[in-house]
Design a protein around this motif. Sequence first.
Motif, PDB file in Angstrom:
ATOM      1  N   THR A  92     135.023  32.969  56.043  1.00  0.00           N
ATOM      2  CA  THR A  92     134.575  34.493  54.395  1.00  0.00           C
ATOM      3  C   THR A  92     135.294  34.172  53.656  1.00  0.00           C
ATOM      4  O   THR A  92     136.131  34.202  52.441  1.00  0.00           O
ATOM      5  CB  THR A  92     134.459  35.538  54.759  1.00  0.00           C
ATOM      6  N   ASN A  93     136.908  34.728  54.374  1.00  0.00           N
ATOM      7  CA  ASN A  93     138.290  34.589  52.811  1.00  0.00           C
ATOM      8  C   ASN A  93     138.753  34.110  52.567  1.00  0.00           C
ATOM      9  O   ASN A  93     138.772  33.620  51.424  1.00  0.00           O
ATOM     10  CB  ASN A  93     139.570  34.852  54.642  1.00  0.00           C
ATOM     11  N   PHE A  94     138.501  32.011  52.941  1.00  0.00           N
ATOM     12  CA  PHE A  94     138.253  31.269  52.018  1.00  0.00           C
ATOM     13  C   PHE A  94     138.122  30.590  51.078  1.00  0.00           C
ATOM     14  O   PHE A  94     138.492  30.294  49.896  1.00  0.00           O
ATOM     15  CB  PHE A  94     138.457  29.690  53.043  1.00  0.00           C
ATOM     16  N   PHE A  95     136.374  31.760  51.723  1.00  0.00           N
ATOM     17  CA  PHE A  95     135.586  31.326  50.023  1.00  0.00           C
ATOM     18  C   PHE A  95     135.898  32.503  48.900  1.00  0.00           C
ATOM     19  O   PHE A  95     136.245  32.493  47.707  1.00  0.00           O
ATOM     20  CB  PHE A  95     134.206  31.611  51.072  1.00  0.00           C
ATOM     21  N   VAL A  96     136.364  33.869  50.035  1.00  0.00           N
ATOM     22  CA  VAL A  96     136.921  34.432  48.487  1.00  0.00           C
ATOM     23  C   VAL A  96     138.236  34.376  48.186  1.00  0.00           C
ATOM     24  O   VAL A  96     138.123  34.627  46.743  1.00  0.00           O
ATOM     25  CB  VAL A  96     136.627  36.025  49.173  1.00  0.00           C
TER      26      VAL A  96
END
Length: 327
Positions: A92-96
């Motif tokens: 999720t962190n990478f996507f954000v």
Amino acid sequence: MAEVDFNSMTPAEQQELLDGPSLAPPTGAVSNFNNALNGNGVSYATIGLCLSLSTVFLFLRAYATFTYLKRQYLSDYVMAVAYRRQLFMVGTNFFVVTVALVKAAIILEWLRIFVPKGTRNTFFWISHALLWVNGLINVAGLFTINLTCIPHEKIWNRLIVPEHCINGHAIDVVSAAVNLFIDLLILLLPQSIIWTLMSSTGKRIGVAAVFAVGLLACVAAAFRLVATIHYSFSLDTTYNFSAVGLWAVAETTCGILVFSVPTAPKAFAGLGRLKSSWTGRSPRSGKTFPPGSGDGASWPLAGNGRAKPRMYEELDDSQLIMMDTLG
């Protein structure tokens, strides 16, 4: 799985709990942990297709940038960082971070194309407002999803009690909705300028179609929002989060296409002329010319002896349109 005080159990009870299923199987389904059915094939195909499209169109963008524009802009560097993160988007962190960079690159590109230097019109202020909203909402989301529980380990270890957690699913839904709203504005902003161009209706339709690739990003963002809502109300979060992840990959890919497609006509034209210079053949007529004559790499002439204009070649950065009427 219901919340339990894992530390108050005996070692035998703890082991029995850990060896058991997290959830009862759906009605009519039989658990099969040894040879479980899954959608890995769909995942591999979707991710492979998305990465291929991103790579090809960013290559075309880079070719047009180095060949025609002869320089790189801030938006190119931002998108390069976003693409690198997309290759390793494993959480999720990478996507954000990736989706924030992709949208920022698009908005910066729209500002470069549609707003002459020194102009402060409606398009300028809306774009800058979008930049701030995009940055702030994603930075806030990045901090929030990592601080949903205290202690922090409770986020992945549900056996820890006591704890204090906020509703992380509600944050996911709000974030998906805001990103869809930003995608819609990114789609509509260029259209408000294109339809004021002093050109034929046919050319305006063609240019509008190129910039309307953003519709794909809106569709992907809408499906991600639906998948996020479904995931938020589901007990089987691991299974349903896969759909959210796949639509997230599709959304970032569509954003890369939005950024790259407007320069694709220049890239294809340049590749066509490059090919004709190798073969000594005109890219349109197929007529063969002597090597080194230069005619094979040029456009055929109209009946009056002048070169035919190309639809997108006229979209020069400084000659698109003056935007003073929008201010």
